[in-house]
Design an enzyme around this catalytic site. Structure first.
Site, PDB file in Angstrom:
ATOM      1  N   HIS A 345       0.793  -1.238   0.000  1.00  0.00           N
ATOM      2  CA  HIS A 345       0.000   0.000   0.000  1.00  0.00           C
ATOM      3  C   HIS A 345       0.818   1.277   0.000  1.00  0.00           C
ATOM      4  CE1 HIS A 345      -4.165  -1.360   0.428  1.00  0.00           C
ATOM      5  NE2 HIS A 345      -3.658  -2.394   1.063  1.00  0.00           N
ATOM      6  N   LYS A 536      -8.475  14.429   2.965  1.00  0.00           N
ATOM      7  CA  LYS A 536      -7.629  13.228   3.063  1.00  0.00           C
ATOM      8  C   LYS A 536      -6.706  13.448   4.257  1.00  0.00           C
ATOM      9  CE  LYS A 536      -6.365  14.060  -1.216  1.00  0.00           C
ATOM     10  NZ  LYS A 536      -6.477  12.838  -1.922  1.00  0.00           N
ATOM     11  N   ARG A 537      -5.983  12.389   4.671  1.00  0.00           N
ATOM     12  CA  ARG A 537      -5.061  12.580   5.786  1.00  0.00           C
ATOM     13  C   ARG A 537      -4.084  13.713   5.463  1.00  0.00           C
ATOM     14  NH1 ARG A 537      -1.812   8.682   5.925  1.00  0.00           N
ATOM     15  NH2 ARG A 537      -2.619   7.623   4.099  1.00  0.00           N
ATOM     16  N   LYS A 542       0.843  14.557   0.253  1.00  0.00           N
ATOM     17  CA  LYS A 542      -0.471  14.850  -0.342  1.00  0.00           C
ATOM     18  C   LYS A 542      -0.590  16.331  -0.718  1.00  0.00           C
ATOM     19  CE  LYS A 542      -2.734  10.992   2.029  1.00  0.00           C
ATOM     20  NZ  LYS A 542      -3.328  10.210   0.928  1.00  0.00           N
ATOM     21  N   THR A 643      -8.629   6.449  -3.003  1.00  0.00           N
ATOM     22  CA  THR A 643      -9.993   6.030  -3.343  1.00  0.00           C
ATOM     23  C   THR A 643     -10.931   7.239  -3.280  1.00  0.00           C
ATOM     24  OG1 THR A 643     -10.341   5.357  -1.046  1.00  0.00           O
ATOM     25  CG2 THR A 643      -9.779   3.618  -2.620  1.00  0.00           C
ATOM     26  N   LYS A 647     -14.369   8.374  -5.508  1.00  0.00           N
ATOM     27  CA  LYS A 647     -15.660   8.751  -4.917  1.00  0.00           C
ATOM     28  C   LYS A 647     -16.138  10.082  -5.482  1.00  0.00           C
ATOM     29  CE  LYS A 647     -14.352   6.250  -0.748  1.00  0.00           C
ATOM     30  NZ  LYS A 647     -13.640   6.366   0.540  1.00  0.00           N
TER      31      LYS A 647
END
Length: 809
Positions: A345, A536-537, A542, A643, A647
């Site tokens: 992952h 998101k985290r 990110k 993911t 969505k």
């Protein structure tokens, strides 16, 4: 014309319609009232919302139980190959509405949902954490963590199964004798299972998620105390039960805490005992001599290791086969490899688990011996194929030499599995070409890709019933279990009525979310502004910081009449791991930018910057259907898949993103011109690494970037503490691994294209429809079908198990 139904009314219709299909409505009402009656305490006559929730949950659970029992009987009698999905973090989200949708009344995490819907005999295994991921509070702009006591009022979905309680051993020592090997003088902790039903969609299949809770045995520590210390001994039981106390936040950073290793072994040891018990005692196992032999184990059992956290399944299965079941070592190794498969992952080196050998020596001495022996076999094979290549042996060893010897759990997973997969095509390529390059050269046939997916039951039907209705009116309802049917919407891209209906649903969702924000966050926003969302985290890779720089740049353009200004509400949400200083600083920066921007009368409602506190599944279900723009802006080559990106796509948002993770395949499906793609590709990032990334070069060359950084650094956004963001600026200027400045210019330009298109609502909505129509690939049903056929060796089944009120076949 009748007024449009609210989401709540729509769901009520779904649920009543569905319950009516299961039995007579009067029966359901009676059941609900009975539960409500028993839920109310004697001195309280007025029901609270929680009372109604529990009464409805118990009513739905009653409908599930018959199906649940029948499903398990069905598996027992037919004895299919069983799939065991091991994960240390199942995020279920809200179960009631999801269950009602799947029963035909109205997450399991996406994969469990899909396994049940595809009729696979699957079991999710994990830990029943007393405290889940923390609740996030924002105080003076900073994140503060609060314990998430999610079990305080009980959990109506779970069923304790004390009859299946199992012992798990720790510490102790190993005895070798001619009769074999024994692990003795261990400390025992009991694993108590709690089962949660996982219903498939309208197929009467109900699978099981079994979560283990740690209990101290009754004699725990008592033998070591004299009678006077009895109280002390009882209090010490907490030490054993701490194992299932709290979920470690997944922050892509490995800490190496002993309690975490205990959690990992705890779930593995309990689960493997359960798997072997079920293997031995299935209907055919009772009389059939084949089941005393483990030859057929890989034909009946598949174990999927979700990340390296359950990696101890490999040495533990070896220990059981060799030490307990007396299977020959080489045979046991073949069985283990054929049974286990590993999903990777992350490619971030700091996230990979590397446990100190000294910790294993103390906690799991027999497993350490087994890992050493497995590693020796592996290195012998490598040495035979690559004679004299000492460096290759060092790179490929499961044991890393150095000041502190460590066990590389990812290497253990690769050598102990028959299949290794990444979770998006670009990620699987990186896994083969860099992370596990040597292993790929050794066993290329092991490596596969399985692009992640999401369940359309939760992420469309449940969270966006308005959109689901508009789609169903055009193409029917079969897309719910075959998302590829959304392709049929391509025929309606120029259909004016459909364009209007899709835009109307989005506007309704935005109004609803605006009202929610006003009620819960006390902020008033402009519902006709562009909802620009990144949830998101919080993590440097990110690149929430890139988003911040865009927000500041827009703010600085407010007084320039030559720059057109499209109203935007920028919303950023996500939790920072409690020990991750930079992530917490990023949250403080976002909230500080919001303080300045949102209180500037010159800007008014044209620009707002909002931090969405305590982002979680239930908030995602509200914000995703309301989004216009989805930000997926990680540095190329760092996000495994994502993911959230899927969505948003399914719910009618357009994506601004880099060519990273699943964005690459989204652009491939919908056409790159229908996403806002910007920034460096993986090859360019690698080239920049070789050349050396110099942030100052960009700072000196790009005036708007320089202005934004100077404002952050001078205290413009933190007047009471001008040096507040020193660490952030220092990181961006001198040691930014994720190269925020290198993509700034392309990002700002791309955001300009977003503005342009947003000013043409019809063209914007046409792109939205194209994106929805092309999102079918990203169903977890497709993902799980690929796992089933290509890794587990089973075929999904469309068979509908007869409901409890009908006789079995």
């Amino acid at each position: 014309m009748a007024a449009p139904l609210s989401d709540g009314e729509r769901r009520k219709q779904i649920s009543v319609r569905g319950i009516a299909g299961l039995g007579d409505v009067a029966e359901v009402r009676k059941s609900f009232n009975r539960h409500l009656h028993f839920t109310l305490v004697k001195d309280r006559n007025v029901a609270t919302p929680r009372d109604y929730f529990f009464a409805l949950a118990h009513t739905v659970r009653d409908h599930l139980v018959g199906r649940w029992i029948r499903t398990q009987q069905h598996y027992y009698e037919r004895d299919p190959k069983r799939i065991y999905y091991l994960s240390l973090e199942f995020y279920m989200g809200r179960t009631l509405q999801n269950t009602m949708v799947n029963l035909g009344l109205q997450n399991a995490s996406c994969f469990l949902d899909s396994m049940a819907t595809l009729g696979l005999a699957a079991y999710g295994y994990g830990i029943r954490y007393e405290f889940g991921i923390f609740n996030q509070k924002i105080v003076d702009g900073w994140q503060v963590e609060e314990a998430d006591d999610w079990l305080r009022y009980g959990n109506p979905w779970e069923k304790a199964r004390p009859e299946y309680m199992l012992p798990v051993h720790f510490y102790g020592r190993v005895e070798h004798s001619p009769e074999g090997v024994k692990w003795v003088d261990t400390q025992v902790v009991l694993a108590m299972p709690y089962d949660t039903p996982v219903p498939g969609y309208k197929n009467n299949t109900v699978n099981t998620m079994r979560l283990w809770s740690a209990k101290a045995p009754n004699d725990f520590n008592l033998q070591e105390f004299n009678v006077g210390d009895y109280i002390e001994a009882v209090l010490d039981r907490n030490l054993a039960e701490n194992i299932s106390r709290v979920l470690y936040p997944n922050d892509n950073f490995f800490e190496g805490k002993e309690l975490r290793l205990k959690q990992e072994y705890f779930v593995v040891a309990a689960t493997l005992q359960d798997i072997i018990r079920r293997f031995k005692s299935s209907k055919f196992g009772c009389q059939d001599p084949v089941r005393t032999s483990f030859e057929t184990f890989p034909d009946k059992v598949a174990i999927q290791l979700n990340d390296t956290h359950p990696a101890l399944s490999i040495p533990e299965l070896m220990r059981i086969l060799v030490d307990v079941e007396k299977v020959d070592w080489d045979k046991a190794w073949e069985i283990t490899k054929q049974t286990c498969a590993y999903t990777n992952h992350t490619v971030l080196p700091e996230a990979l688990e590397r446990w100190p050998v000294s910790m294993f020596e103390k906690l799991l001495p027999r497993h350490l011996e087994i890992i050493y022996a497995l590693n020796q076999m592996h290195l012998d094979r490598v040495a035979a194929l690559y004679p004299g290549d000492i460096d290759r042996l060092r790179r490929m060893s499961v044991i890393e030499e150095g000041d502190c010897k460590r066990i590389n759990m990812a290497h253990l997973c690769v050598i102990g599995s028959h299949a290794v997969n990444g979770v998006a095509r670009i990620h699987s390529d990186i896994v083969k070409n860099t992370v596990f390059k040597d292993f790929y050269e050794l066993d290329p046939e092991k490596f596969q890709n399985k692009t992640n997916g999401i369940t359309p039951r939760r992420w469309l039907l449940l969270c966006n019933p308005g959109l689901a209705d508009v789609i169903a009116e055009k193409i029917g309802e079969d897309f719910v279990t075959d998302l590829s049917q959304l392709k049929k919407l391509l025929d309606f891209i120029d259909d004016e009525t459909f364009i209007r209906d899709v835009a109307k649903v989005k506007q309704e969702n935005k109004l609803k979310f605006s009202a929610y924000l006003e009620e819960h966050y006390k902020v008033k926003i402009n519902p006709s502004s562009m909802f620009d969302i990144q949830v998101k985290r919080i993590h440097e890779y990110k690149r929430q910081l890139l988003n911040c720089l865009h927000a500041i740049t827009l703010y600085n353009r407010k007084s320039d009449p030559s720059k057109s200004f499209v109203p935007r509400t920028i919303m950023i949400g996500g939790k920072a791991a409690p020990g991750y200083h930079m992530a917490k600083m990023i949250i403080k920066l976002i909230t500080s930018i919001g303080e300045v921007v949102n209180n500037d009368p010159y800007v008014g409602d044209k620009l707002k910057v909002i931090f969405l506190e305590n982002y979680r599944v239930s908030l995602a279900e509200k914000v995703i259907p309301a989004a216009d723009l989805s930000q997926q802006i990680s540095t190329a080559g760092t996000e495994a898949s994502g993911t959230g990106n899927m969505k948003f796509m399914l719910n009618g948002a357009l994506t601004i993103g880099t060519m990273d993770g699943a964005n690459v395949e989204m652009a491939e499906e919908a056409g790159e011109e229908n996403l806002f793609i910007f920034g460096m590709r993986v090859e360019e990032v690698e080239a920049l690494d070789r050349q050396g990334y110099n942030a100052r070069e960009y700072y000196d060359r790009i005036p708007e970037l320089r202005q934004a950084i100077d404002q952050i650094s001078s205290g413009f956004f933190s007047p009471r503490d001008p040096g507040c963001f020193r660490d952030v600026v220092n990181m961006l200027m001198h040691h930014d691994r994720f190269k925020v400045f290198a993509d700034y210019e392309a990002y700002i330009k791309c955001q300009g294209q977003v503005d342009q298109l947003f000013m043409d609502p019809r063209e914007w909505t046409k792109k939205v429809i194209r994106n929805i129509a092309c999102s079918g690939k990203f169903s977890s049903d497709r993902t799980i079908t690929e796992y089933a056929r290509e890794i587990w060796g089973v075929e999904p089944s469309a068979t509908k198990i007869p409901p409890p009120n009908l006789p079995r076949d």
